[in-house]
Design an enzyme around this catalytic site. Structure first.
Site, PDB file in Angstrom:
ATOM      1  NE  ARG A  18     121.627 -70.003 -55.612  1.00  0.00           N
ATOM      2  CZ  ARG A  18     120.561 -69.788 -56.316  1.00  0.00           C
ATOM      3  NH1 ARG A  18     120.231 -68.526 -56.614  1.00  0.00           N
ATOM      4  NH2 ARG A  18     119.700 -70.605 -56.209  1.00  0.00           N
ATOM      5  CB  ILE A  20     126.929 -61.712 -50.995  1.00  0.00           C
ATOM      6  CG1 ILE A  20     128.145 -61.825 -51.251  1.00  0.00           C
ATOM      7  CG2 ILE A  20     126.670 -60.264 -50.127  1.00  0.00           C
ATOM      8  CD1 ILE A  20     128.981 -61.007 -52.328  1.00  0.00           C
ATOM      9  CE1 TYR A 149     127.605 -57.287 -60.914  1.00  0.00           C
ATOM     10  CE2 TYR A 149     129.829 -56.109 -60.774  1.00  0.00           C
ATOM     11  CZ  TYR A 149     128.658 -56.775 -60.394  1.00  0.00           C
ATOM     12  OH  TYR A 149     128.844 -56.835 -58.941  1.00  0.00           O
ATOM     13  CB  ILE A 182     132.485 -61.059 -51.406  1.00  0.00           C
ATOM     14  CG1 ILE A 182     132.491 -59.400 -51.120  1.00  0.00           C
ATOM     15  CG2 ILE A 182     132.062 -61.731 -49.974  1.00  0.00           C
ATOM     16  CD1 ILE A 182     133.483 -58.944 -49.914  1.00  0.00           C
TER      17      ILE A 182
END
Length: 256
Positions: A18, A20, A149, A182
């Site tokens: 799913r 990118i 992250y 994105i």
């Protein structure tokens, strides 16, 4: 799926069912056969006749090795994309050190396992190959609250450079794409409760909008291709200029 030697090359894309990852997998079907590693039970957005799924954790060496062998059984494995990631925020004041380290490891392990599997596969066959790691603008400019992250992505960029140096002599090129915002389902979900996000992105990303998954996929395909044969150890921003933008409170007063 029947094994036919019709494709000239094959690729592995982690987290490719799913978003990118699916766009990357779909784009790479133009160049060969694609094996997706994902925790999903179905291919979802990346379903194509020349794509197959290995369900499991991309950070598990056995799963990664199985995907490499599946790809190789169709056509010589030529490229590996470490796209899988885990998004979970934590801070030094709200989580234990152990919890934060576990989150960092969860993301870093995915890329290390993928690089280890790909390099081992290529060198065992005395074959050149290409690896693309998916990073983020946060590796250089963290967003508040996303410490695990951002830390993992910074480490992945260091990993990219180190693998490029260590295994460039084997003909193995390793590069990374550092993504800005994105347009994905995750961004759409955020937009539903934060309608101001589009105006904010227009300020952060000089091109004025979020990128698309297809635009990312085009860059990844280029880095895996022969057209990028002399690119190794690069961290390529795919962020609409976000990483070079210097927000300034006086900027609004300056003529454009």
């Amino acid at each position: 799926m029947s094994r036919q030697q019709g494709s000239e090359r094959s690729f592995v894309v982690t987290g490719g069912a799913r978003g990118i990852g699916a766009a990357i997998a779909a784009r790479l079907t133009q160049d060969g056969h694609v094996v997706v590693i994902d925790t999903a039970d179905t291919l979802g957005d990346s379903a194509r006749p020349s794509t197959e799924l290995v369900t499991g954790d991309a950070g598990d060496p056995a799963i990664a090795s199985s995907a490499a062998e599946q790809a190789e059984s169709v056509a010589p494995l030529a490229g590996w994309v470490n796209n899988a990631a885990i998004f979970r925020d934590a801070s030094l004041t709200t989580a234990t050190a152990a919890d934060i380290l576990a989150l960092i490891d969860a993301n870093l392990r995915l890329a290390v396992t993928g690089c280890h599997t790909a390099v081992g596969h290529f060198t065992h066959r005395d074959r050149p190959g290409a690896i693309v790691n998916v990073s983020s603008h946060q590796a250089q400019r963290p967003v508040r609250g996303a410490l695990p992250y951002a830390t993992a992505k910074a480490a992945i960029e260091g990993l990219t450079r180190a693998v490029a140096v260590d295994h460039g002599p084997n003909g193995i090129r390793t590069n990374a794409v550092a993504l800005g915002a994105i347009a994905t389902a995750r961004l759409d979900e955020y937009r539903s409760t934060h309608p101001e996000v589009d105006a904010q992105l227009a300020e952060l990303q000089p091109l004025g909008q979020a990128g698309t998954a297809d635009e990312v996929a085009t860059v990844v395909a280029f880095l895996l291709s022969g057209a990028a044969a002399f690119i190794n150890g690069a961290i390529l921003p795919v962020d609409g200029g976000r990483s070079v933008n210097g927000p300034d409170p006086e900027a609004a007063a300056r003529p454009r």
